[in-house]
Motif scaffolding. Structure first.
Motif, PDB file in Angstrom:
ATOM      1  N   LEU A  71     -27.548 -15.508 -35.445  1.00  0.00           N
ATOM      2  CA  LEU A  71     -27.408 -15.663 -34.836  1.00  0.00           C
ATOM      3  C   LEU A  71     -28.093 -16.521 -33.483  1.00  0.00           C
ATOM      4  O   LEU A  71     -27.379 -17.343 -32.740  1.00  0.00           O
ATOM      5  CB  LEU A  71     -26.657 -14.929 -34.062  1.00  0.00           C
ATOM      6  CG  LEU A  71     -25.541 -15.311 -33.025  1.00  0.00           C
ATOM      7  CD1 LEU A  71     -24.629 -16.572 -33.804  1.00  0.00           C
ATOM      8  CD2 LEU A  71     -24.455 -14.351 -32.523  1.00  0.00           C
ATOM      9  N   ASP A  95     -27.623 -43.563 -20.470  1.00  0.00           N
ATOM     10  CA  ASP A  95     -25.939 -43.567 -19.186  1.00  0.00           C
ATOM     11  C   ASP A  95     -26.278 -43.876 -18.427  1.00  0.00           C
ATOM     12  O   ASP A  95     -24.224 -45.045 -18.384  1.00  0.00           O
ATOM     13  CB  ASP A  95     -26.415 -42.211 -18.020  1.00  0.00           C
ATOM     14  CG  ASP A  95     -26.371 -40.967 -19.368  1.00  0.00           C
ATOM     15  OD1 ASP A  95     -25.902 -41.095 -20.561  1.00  0.00           O
ATOM     16  OD2 ASP A  95     -26.514 -39.536 -19.277  1.00  0.00           O
ATOM     17  N   LEU A 135     -29.340 -24.728 -29.976  1.00  0.00           N
ATOM     18  CA  LEU A 135     -28.362 -25.101 -29.285  1.00  0.00           C
ATOM     19  C   LEU A 135     -28.852 -25.345 -28.327  1.00  0.00           C
ATOM     20  O   LEU A 135     -28.802 -26.019 -27.051  1.00  0.00           O
ATOM     21  CB  LEU A 135     -26.494 -24.076 -28.940  1.00  0.00           C
ATOM     22  CG  LEU A 135     -25.855 -24.431 -30.318  1.00  0.00           C
ATOM     23  CD1 LEU A 135     -24.832 -23.759 -29.975  1.00  0.00           C
ATOM     24  CD2 LEU A 135     -24.838 -25.854 -29.389  1.00  0.00           C
ATOM     25  N   LEU A 136     -29.660 -23.916 -27.701  1.00  0.00           N
ATOM     26  CA  LEU A 136     -29.875 -23.991 -26.295  1.00  0.00           C
ATOM     27  C   LEU A 136     -31.198 -24.931 -25.924  1.00  0.00           C
ATOM     28  O   LEU A 136     -30.951 -25.675 -25.219  1.00  0.00           O
ATOM     29  CB  LEU A 136     -30.865 -22.495 -26.105  1.00  0.00           C
ATOM     30  CG  LEU A 136     -31.374 -22.724 -24.473  1.00  0.00           C
ATOM     31  CD1 LEU A 136     -30.202 -22.608 -23.128  1.00  0.00           C
ATOM     32  CD2 LEU A 136     -31.931 -21.383 -24.045  1.00  0.00           C
ATOM     33  N   ARG A 188     -23.787 -46.854 -20.190  1.00  0.00           N
ATOM     34  CA  ARG A 188     -22.193 -46.744 -20.328  1.00  0.00           C
ATOM     35  C   ARG A 188     -21.134 -47.590 -19.421  1.00  0.00           C
ATOM     36  O   ARG A 188     -20.271 -47.641 -19.145  1.00  0.00           O
ATOM     37  CB  ARG A 188     -22.353 -44.707 -20.473  1.00  0.00           C
ATOM     38  CG  ARG A 188     -22.723 -44.577 -21.354  1.00  0.00           C
ATOM     39  CD  ARG A 188     -21.831 -43.544 -22.091  1.00  0.00           C
ATOM     40  NE  ARG A 188     -21.900 -42.796 -20.223  1.00  0.00           N
ATOM     41  CZ  ARG A 188     -21.271 -40.928 -20.827  1.00  0.00           C
ATOM     42  NH1 ARG A 188     -20.032 -41.028 -21.349  1.00  0.00           N
ATOM     43  NH2 ARG A 188     -21.010 -40.246 -20.157  1.00  0.00           N
ATOM     44  N   LEU A 209     -29.683 -14.186 -24.562  1.00  0.00           N
ATOM     45  CA  LEU A 209     -29.149 -15.036 -25.870  1.00  0.00           C
ATOM     46  C   LEU A 209     -29.062 -14.061 -27.630  1.00  0.00           C
ATOM     47  O   LEU A 209     -27.985 -13.285 -27.454  1.00  0.00           O
ATOM     48  CB  LEU A 209     -29.393 -15.989 -26.171  1.00  0.00           C
ATOM     49  CG  LEU A 209     -29.044 -17.382 -25.102  1.00  0.00           C
ATOM     50  CD1 LEU A 209     -28.767 -18.815 -25.449  1.00  0.00           C
ATOM     51  CD2 LEU A 209     -27.102 -17.225 -25.390  1.00  0.00           C
ATOM     52  N   GLU A 241     -31.171 -39.549 -21.189  1.00  0.00           N
ATOM     53  CA  GLU A 241     -30.282 -39.795 -19.950  1.00  0.00           C
ATOM     54  C   GLU A 241     -30.482 -41.514 -19.831  1.00  0.00           C
ATOM     55  O   GLU A 241     -29.559 -41.511 -18.995  1.00  0.00           O
ATOM     56  CB  GLU A 241     -31.749 -39.102 -19.793  1.00  0.00           C
ATOM     57  CG  GLU A 241     -31.461 -37.171 -19.273  1.00  0.00           C
ATOM     58  CD  GLU A 241     -30.508 -37.040 -18.327  1.00  0.00           C
ATOM     59  OE1 GLU A 241     -30.675 -37.060 -17.207  1.00  0.00           O
ATOM     60  OE2 GLU A 241     -29.367 -36.525 -19.025  1.00  0.00           O
ATOM     61  N   VAL A 244     -35.439 -30.394 -19.152  1.00  0.00           N
ATOM     62  CA  VAL A 244     -34.702 -30.422 -17.819  1.00  0.00           C
ATOM     63  C   VAL A 244     -34.455 -29.013 -17.097  1.00  0.00           C
ATOM     64  O   VAL A 244     -34.377 -28.510 -16.161  1.00  0.00           O
ATOM     65  CB  VAL A 244     -33.625 -30.714 -18.512  1.00  0.00           C
ATOM     66  CG1 VAL A 244     -32.269 -30.645 -17.405  1.00  0.00           C
ATOM     67  CG2 VAL A 244     -33.348 -31.829 -19.048  1.00  0.00           C
ATOM     68  N   LEU A 281     -27.821 -10.727 -26.302  1.00  0.00           N
ATOM     69  CA  LEU A 281     -26.479 -11.276 -26.292  1.00  0.00           C
ATOM     70  C   LEU A 281     -25.677 -11.142 -27.759  1.00  0.00           C
ATOM     71  O   LEU A 281     -24.546 -10.292 -28.472  1.00  0.00           O
ATOM     72  CB  LEU A 281     -26.025 -12.205 -25.971  1.00  0.00           C
ATOM     73  CG  LEU A 281     -24.337 -12.537 -26.061  1.00  0.00           C
ATOM     74  CD1 LEU A 281     -23.234 -11.964 -25.347  1.00  0.00           C
ATOM     75  CD2 LEU A 281     -24.188 -13.917 -25.519  1.00  0.00           C
ATOM     76  N   LEU A 304     -28.578 -20.051 -31.902  1.00  0.00           N
ATOM     77  CA  LEU A 304     -27.853 -19.824 -30.596  1.00  0.00           C
ATOM     78  C   LEU A 304     -29.824 -20.793 -29.580  1.00  0.00           C
ATOM     79  O   LEU A 304     -29.320 -21.531 -28.600  1.00  0.00           O
ATOM     80  CB  LEU A 304     -27.305 -18.368 -29.137  1.00  0.00           C
ATOM     81  CG  LEU A 304     -26.141 -17.750 -29.533  1.00  0.00           C
ATOM     82  CD1 LEU A 304     -25.982 -16.763 -29.313  1.00  0.00           C
ATOM     83  CD2 LEU A 304     -25.133 -19.150 -29.453  1.00  0.00           C
ATOM     84  N   ILE A 326     -23.274  -8.247 -30.011  1.00  0.00           N
ATOM     85  CA  ILE A 326     -22.485  -8.954 -30.707  1.00  0.00           C
ATOM     86  C   ILE A 326     -22.193  -8.353 -32.188  1.00  0.00           C
ATOM     87  O   ILE A 326     -21.306  -7.956 -32.810  1.00  0.00           O
ATOM     88  CB  ILE A 326     -21.914 -10.069 -30.675  1.00  0.00           C
ATOM     89  CG1 ILE A 326     -21.601 -10.468 -28.720  1.00  0.00           C
ATOM     90  CG2 ILE A 326     -20.906 -11.066 -31.165  1.00  0.00           C
ATOM     91  CD1 ILE A 326     -21.014 -12.241 -28.755  1.00  0.00           C
ATOM     92  N   MET A 376     -31.193 -28.263 -27.828  1.00  0.00           N
ATOM     93  CA  MET A 376     -30.268 -29.509 -28.034  1.00  0.00           C
ATOM     94  C   MET A 376     -30.018 -29.479 -26.683  1.00  0.00           C
ATOM     95  O   MET A 376     -30.192 -30.394 -26.133  1.00  0.00           O
ATOM     96  CB  MET A 376     -29.377 -28.898 -28.967  1.00  0.00           C
ATOM     97  CG  MET A 376     -29.649 -29.415 -29.913  1.00  0.00           C
ATOM     98  SD  MET A 376     -27.747 -29.151 -31.431  1.00  0.00           S
ATOM     99  CE  MET A 376     -27.900 -30.516 -30.806  1.00  0.00           C
ATOM    100  N   VAL A 377     -29.548 -28.519 -25.855  1.00  0.00           N
ATOM    101  CA  VAL A 377     -29.102 -28.040 -24.469  1.00  0.00           C
ATOM    102  C   VAL A 377     -30.529 -29.050 -23.927  1.00  0.00           C
ATOM    103  O   VAL A 377     -30.134 -29.383 -22.346  1.00  0.00           O
ATOM    104  CB  VAL A 377     -28.486 -27.030 -24.247  1.00  0.00           C
ATOM    105  CG1 VAL A 377     -27.915 -27.477 -22.402  1.00  0.00           C
ATOM    106  CG2 VAL A 377     -27.107 -27.267 -24.974  1.00  0.00           C
ATOM    107  N   GLN A 431     -33.912 -33.141 -29.955  1.00  0.00           N
ATOM    108  CA  GLN A 431     -32.513 -32.899 -29.712  1.00  0.00           C
ATOM    109  C   GLN A 431     -32.391 -32.285 -31.167  1.00  0.00           C
ATOM    110  O   GLN A 431     -31.567 -31.297 -31.755  1.00  0.00           O
ATOM    111  CB  GLN A 431     -31.385 -33.765 -29.025  1.00  0.00           C
ATOM    112  CG  GLN A 431     -31.592 -33.323 -27.750  1.00  0.00           C
ATOM    113  CD  GLN A 431     -29.860 -34.354 -26.843  1.00  0.00           C
ATOM    114  OE1 GLN A 431     -29.884 -35.790 -27.622  1.00  0.00           O
ATOM    115  NE2 GLN A 431     -29.789 -34.303 -25.959  1.00  0.00           N
ATOM    116  N   GLU A 475     -20.695 -46.320 -16.716  1.00  0.00           N
ATOM    117  CA  GLU A 475     -20.196 -45.124 -15.387  1.00  0.00           C
ATOM    118  C   GLU A 475     -20.937 -44.932 -14.288  1.00  0.00           C
ATOM    119  O   GLU A 475     -20.462 -44.295 -13.482  1.00  0.00           O
ATOM    120  CB  GLU A 475     -19.408 -44.602 -16.717  1.00  0.00           C
ATOM    121  CG  GLU A 475     -18.404 -44.712 -17.570  1.00  0.00           C
ATOM    122  CD  GLU A 475     -18.314 -43.821 -18.233  1.00  0.00           C
ATOM    123  OE1 GLU A 475     -19.176 -42.987 -18.645  1.00  0.00           O
ATOM    124  OE2 GLU A 475     -17.268 -44.169 -19.432  1.00  0.00           O
TER     125      GLU A 475
END
Lengths: 682, 223
Positions: B137, B216, B144-145, B219, B108, B213, B95, B111, B141, B115, B147-148, B156, B221
């Motif tokens: 970590l 959607d 997660l990135l 749904r 990330l 996608e 995307v 970061l 991250l 941390i 998956m997004v 995913q 909506e």
């Protein structure tokens, strides 16, 4: 065996019984008549028990009684070594006074409910909540830790909310209930924060611990409690829910909400500010005095403009709560400036007004309920002439109206007079801010007292005097015996405490001693029941003498007029009986009676505008007088908040329609932001 | 107790895991992603085995073996079959652009290093594992990135699996993890892969695609 029990045990048993009555009413839904008698009868007996036990505790002037029950959250209090849980209950003189007063209101409302409940269209929407409401109010007063206090406070709010919603098919009632719920939650939230601040992270939430643990933020706690408890009591500008919600409930519940629940809120305020917070700053009383004066003036002005009898009474409650808060503010100011005996006077005035207001507002809401039951009308423009149809109710309504107008020899006069006595000593204070502001508020209160008289002349005159303005008013029938009994008891008490105020003042002595270390002079020693709050040289009041004087002079005047005035020959048109035009519309209406006050004060307070539309000559249309008034409080405070909440809700609504990946991205972003915060400030 | 070289090799292996995560993030083709995921699991197995060796904790060998068998062999095999049966050996579209995704990934990693180094400043116990935890970590991250940024349900899920690898790395670096926990995590992942596989088939059966996608529109909506 049972007789060995302490009064406090009896109180707890009665509260438990009230809690049990609620579910019992649900199981009896098949027999609504039996359920009504059981609930109101049971609630009346339980309240009477609480009232007697509390009076016993108050008059015996013993030490506070405390109790610990092993129910509730696991860690509510610090006890020497560690945390202990459970519910802490305690009753001292202050609590006993409030418990006696609130349960007295409960007794009267329950007796009234026995008769009035017959008119209820859906009794099961009221019956289960009524005893729980009473139990919640009593439990607030005996609570000795923050958890029990807030829990029962919310119980009181929610059960009364359910009864406000009893007639839920009316959209106005649903709106009232919603506003009430919002304001009640808001108030409780602030109280929660206040208790958190007082505990200060120490973990102990019992009042004994909070008393010792004085954090450095007492002024903030005062503000939070003033707003939190003030919103429940109906202080301006937090009053908006009150004139909506109190009239929406059934009348005996209105009497409880207006007469009793506002007093429980005041009790909560007193408990925190006077008892837990300890020594006040010199200026603490000032916000109370100013808000109280504002409430008194605004409340009674709104009542003067109101046509709905029950809403009028609700607005009058705001005025009386204002009076009480001025008394409390004076007590706080005097304590902060080391004038303990004056503080005792102001506090006694406030507590006396609490007691009086329970009696007179309870009575007047019951009268409104009786009028509603007899005619089906709450609009005073559709009443009139009820003194002929409901003679006993009318007599009691006159007592209530006189008391609320603060006329001697009734009880309302005594407490307001005491408040003014406290105001009159205030110029001897040192800080200039107090010397100037307190007399100014005193003038506002004097105006409010005068307007109250006008308001109740209008309310009583339009509803009970003159000729009926509707067929419903013309066909009204006197209400049932239970209702008249309840109203009669309250009316008698109004007269009794007005004539013998010394008994109440003496009963308050242990409270004043506990809180201020000073009391008023003993009243039962003075001759002829004279009330002398400070000293005989300064001021005194004698209810009995006033009553005798009023009775004598009134009787004499009536005699003279009848002997001399009525016997003279007058020439008048035949057969019109003094009314040249027979239509009831020629009488004063609610709008016309309020016109002078509306023109003088309403044009500022409500931006009241009048518009007259005269039809052209020859046109047969009627002339019209239109009055428009604006609610500035709602428009300037609540309107913007409402709009902001709606806008925010619309924005947040978008979150409903994201895809899975977008939700994931949100979680991810939140995580990354939190980690970044940690990386920068961690 | 620990030699410099021991730690260096541990860091090398953990760092390689981050590098492979970047490869996952970069890879566009579905089969390539699955292969790299298998490689990811091998590197994890090596890192865990090295931890077992230097800590002298034999139960970590079992953890390594589980990682190698399940994640390095069984799950990639299942995914290969899935993808082939669905006929999805095409380019998968990300995307956000590849370049931007890589930049985000670098940020990330930076970061997480900041941390962890800051958070474990005063903890002597964890000192040997500080960098390891930072790398772990980063892997979490990056997973997660992934998956997004991915649209395809299969990638995913692989992002999710690589995230879980990061957790394992962190746990083994922190001086021993109970074997029971490790085994239960392995089994839950195994069951998850079965459930997800079934769901992927059901989704595909009904909607003719595994592009999330597209779901959607169902749904009700979106138009």
């Amino acid at each position: 065996m049972l007789l060995d029990w302490m009064p406090f045990d009896w109180i707890l048993v009665a509260i438990l019984a009230l809690f049990a009555l609620g579910p019992l009413a649900v199981t009896l839904r098949r027999w609504p008549n039996f359920a009504r008698v059981l609930v109101y009868g049971g609630a009346g007996i339980a309240s009477a028990l609480i009232c007697l036990a509390a009076l016993l505790l108050l008059l015996r002037q013993g030490n506070a009684v405390a109790m610990w029950l092993p129910i509730g959250l696991p860690a509510t209090a610090l006890d020497g070594a560690g945390m202990i849980g459970g519910a802490h209950l305690r009753l001292d003189a202050l609590g006993a006074f409030f418990l006696a007063v609130t349960s007295l209101g409960g007794v009267a409302a329950s007796i009234y409910g026995l008769g009035y409940g017959r008119h209820e269209s859906a009794p099961l929407r009221v019956l289960p909540f009524y005893p729980v409401f009473l139990a919640g109010m009593s439990l607030v007063i005996v609570a000795d830790d923050a958890f029990v206090f807030l829990f029962s406070w919310e119980l009181m709010s929610l059960s009364s909310w359910a009864m406000v919603l009893a007639q839920h098919r009316d959209a106005a009632n649903r709106h009232a209930a919603f506003v009430y719920l919002c304001m009640a939650s808001f108030g409780t939230l602030l109280l929660l924060l206040a208790f958190g601040l007082m505990s200060g992270g120490s973990g102990g939430f019992d009042f004994a611990h909070l008393r010792e643990n004085s954090g450095g933020m007492n002024s903030l706690v005062l503000a939070l409690v003033l707003i939190g408890a003030g919103s429940k009591a109906g202080l301006v500008p937090l009053h908006v829910w009150l004139p909506l919600a109190h009239p929406a409930a059934p009348s005996h519940v209105s009497a409880l909400m207006s007469g009793v629940m506002t007093k429980v809120a005041i009790y909560g305020f007193i408990r925190v500010v006077f008892d837990i917070l300890g020594a006040p700053e010199w200026w603490w009383g000032l916000p109370l005095i100013i808000l109280g004066g504002l409430s008194a003036a605004f409340g009674i002005l709104s009542a003067m403009m109101e046509r709905d009898l029950k809403r009028l009474l609700a607005y009058s409650t705001i005025e009386n709560v204002g009076f009480i808060f001025v008394g409390l503010g004076l007590a706080l100011t005097f304590t902060g400036n080391e004038r303990a005996s004056w503080a005792a006077l102001a506090f006694a005035a406030a507590l006396f007004h609490v007691f009086n207001h329970v009696l007179m507002k309870g009575l007047m809401f019951m009268v409104a309920g009786a009028v509603l039951a007899a005619t089906g009308e709450r609009d005073i423009d559709r009443l009139g002439g009820l003194i002929h149809r409901l003679p006993q109710t009318a007599a009691l309504a006159l007592v209530g109206a006189l008391a609320l107008s603060a006329l001697p020899p009734l009880n309302g006069f005594v407490s307001e007079w005491l408040t003014f006595q406290a105001i009159l000593v205030s110029p001897e204070l040192d800080p200039w801010a107090l010397r100037l502001s307190i007399p100014a508020v005193g003038a506002v209160l004097a105006l409010a007292a005068a307007l109250a008289a006008a308001t109740f002349v209008r309310a009583f005159g339009l509803s009970f005097l003159g000729r009926p303005r509707s067929t419903a008013a013309a066909d009204a029938r006197e209400v049932d015996g239970f209702s008249r009994l309840a109203m009669g008891c309250l009316g008698l008490l109004c007269v009794f405490t007005g004539i013998f105020p010394g008994f109440v003042i003496d009963a308050l002595a242990p409270i004043l001693g506990d809180l201020f270390g000073a009391t008023l002079p003993r009243q039962d020693l003075s001759a002829w029941f004279t009330l002398t709050p400070i000293s005989a040289e300064r001021s005194s009041y004698n209810g009995l003498m006033t009553l005798l004087f009023i009775a004598l002079s009134g009787g004499l005047a009536a005699l003279i007029i009848h002997r001399l005035g009525s016997h003279r020959v007058r020439r008048a048109p035949a057969w019109d009986c003094g009314f040249p035009e027979p239509s009831p519309l020629t009488q004063y209406s609610a709008l016309s009676f309020a016109q002078p006050v509306r023109r003088v004060f309403g044009s500022i307070a409500f931006s009241a505008r009048e518009r007259v539309t005269m039809p052209a000559p020859g046109d047969l249309a009627p002339a019209r007088l239109e009055v428009s008034m604006t609610d500035h409080v709602w428009q300037s405070i609540y309107g913007p908040v409402e709009a902001a909440v709606n806008r925010a809700a619309d924005r947040i609504n978008l979150l409903q329609f994201l895809s899975i990946r977008q939700y994931l991205a949100l979680v991810f972003a939140a995580l990354v932001i939190l980690l970044t915060v940690l990386a920068i400030w961690g | 107790m620990f030699h410099g070289l021991d730690l260096d090799i541990a860091h090398l292996l953990a760092g390689s895991l981050v590098l492979v995560s970047f490869m996952l993030l970069y890879q566009g083709r579905l089969l390539g992603v699955i292969n790299i995921f298998a490689f990811h699991a091998w590197v994890l197995a090596a890192a865990v085995a090295w931890q077992a060796f230097i800590q002298g904790a034999p139960h970590l060998y079992i953890t390594a073996a589980i990682a190698l068998l399940f994640k390095g062999a069984f799950i990639p095999y299942v995914f290969h079959r899935l993808v082939r049966r669905m006929g999805l050996h095409r380019q998968i579209e990300t995307v956000v652009g590849i370049g931007l995704t890589m930049l985000l990934g670098v940020a990330l990693v930076a970061l997480s290093i900041v941390i962890i180094l800051k958070a474990t400043r005063n903890t002597e116990l964890l000192l040997l594992a500080r960098e390891d935890v930072a790398f772990a970590l980063s892997v979490v991250l990056l997973g997660l990135l992934m998956m997004v940024t991915r649209r395809n349900a299969v990638s995913q899920v692989i992002g999710f699996m690589s995230l879980e690898n990061g957790l394992i790395l962190a746990a083994t670096g922190a001086k021993g993890m109970p074997l029971v926990v490790e085994i239960s995590i392995a089994f839950s992942v195994l069951i998850a892969i079965i459930v997800i596989g079934i769901f992927l088939f059901r989704i595909r059966e009904r909607f003719d695609t595994v592009d999330v996608e597209v779901l959607d529109t169902y749904r009700g909506e979106k138009p």
